[in-house]
Design an enzyme around this catalytic site. Sequence first.
Site, PDB file in Angstrom:
ATOM      1  N   CYS A  43       0.834  -1.204   0.000  1.00  0.00           N
ATOM      2  CA  CYS A  43       0.000   0.000   0.000  1.00  0.00           C
ATOM      3  C   CYS A  43       0.865   1.249   0.000  1.00  0.00           C
ATOM      4  O   CYS A  43       1.871   1.322   0.705  1.00  0.00           O
ATOM      5  CB  CYS A  43      -0.914  -0.010   1.219  1.00  0.00           C
ATOM      6  N   ARG A  50       7.595  -7.907  -5.100  1.00  0.00           N
ATOM      7  CA  ARG A  50       8.020  -9.289  -5.256  1.00  0.00           C
ATOM      8  C   ARG A  50       8.229  -9.887  -3.865  1.00  0.00           C
ATOM      9  O   ARG A  50       9.083  -9.422  -3.103  1.00  0.00           O
ATOM     10  CB  ARG A  50       9.317  -9.351  -6.062  1.00  0.00           C
ATOM     11  N   SER A  55       0.734 -10.023   2.593  1.00  0.00           N
ATOM     12  CA  SER A  55       2.008 -10.449   2.014  1.00  0.00           C
ATOM     13  C   SER A  55       2.519 -11.791   2.552  1.00  0.00           C
ATOM     14  O   SER A  55       3.089 -12.562   1.770  1.00  0.00           O
ATOM     15  CB  SER A  55       3.065  -9.354   2.195  1.00  0.00           C
TER      16      SER A  55
END
Length: 387
Positions: free
Chosen positions: A222, A316, A285
């Site tokens: 975010c 990533r 995540s």
Amino acid sequence: MNIQIGRGKVARRAYGIDEIALVPGARTLDPVLADTRWSIGGIEREIPIIASAMDGVVDVGMAVRLSQLGALGVLNLEGIQTRYADPNPILDRIAAVGKDEFVTLMQELYAEPIKPELIRRRVQEIKEQGGIAAVSATPLAATKYGETVADAGADLFFVQATVVSTAHLSPESVTPLDLATFCQEMPIPVALGNCVTYEVALNLMKAGAAAVMVGIGPGAACTSRGVLGVGVSQATAIADCAAARDEYHRETGNYVPVIADGGLVTGGDICKCIACGADGVMIGSPFARAQEAPGRGYHWGMATPSPVLPRGTRIRVGTTGTLEQILRGPAQLDDGTHNLLGALKTSMGTLGAKNIKEMQQVEVVIAPSLLTEGKVYQKAQQLGMGK
């Protein structure tokens, strides 16, 4: 204590999760005795962890598997899963695009209309496989698709936006969602969020929220805090909203769980959120790193595809293990990102907390050096806590 920013402005000090530590008390207990059960919307779960409604985190398969493992996953009703009958080619494109072309591609892909028939299909697919069907939408989409979600047989509805309040002003041409009416008329429990203050949390509870999500901008993908400059550090936000929960419970006898949403990566983060007053946590995540996750080793924010003002990015995160390893172990990593349930139980045992309510009462200290003190070699060699 207020701090003077200047002659015309004072501010209250807010604390983040990384700035606090938990203090053991007079007793300890064997981790197997730690009871981590909690309830949301009348649904009891063994693990107080929810997978956030992000397209790189939850699809039908993840929602089902999370349910099987004792947790919960939330499907994004405004994402890839409800815009495309076969999301896989779309997810492949998102994983393959370069970082400079990413935002443009996302705006293109998310311009595809949401299809009510796909909302029904996804909910039914989860239910047919024995999973808990929890879904999420912004207030505007909740107005459009609430009836569809209920008719499809969903179990929980999360109404989420960067900030949700009961006092929303809209242009005359737009009819805002009446949260109280929506909660009352929906035949399934409705969780509301996000918020970061005592007053808003209390108002959401009075509106009929089955749970309240706490957190503005701390998520790994975010960028709202950078784009908007808005947010309150999580430890303080959770404590304030938990105080609202306790006040509402004293007044009404109705207990509304508080869910810490965003910015949590390790088992220690989860433990500290609960110690600050949360009943459960919502994370993205850590689950995006599961082999079963739809993101192909990537994770991106819900507001990333905005055609006007994107407030998220793609990061990533890689793939580190199965969902079961991440959630229940056995851990193959030493940095606190595997066996989140085991971390919670072990922390509760160390602190002498027999259940979530006792965990919420443990002593907390301000400890800004907690994660760096004595960790010179780990940091230099990028091992353990130094990764």
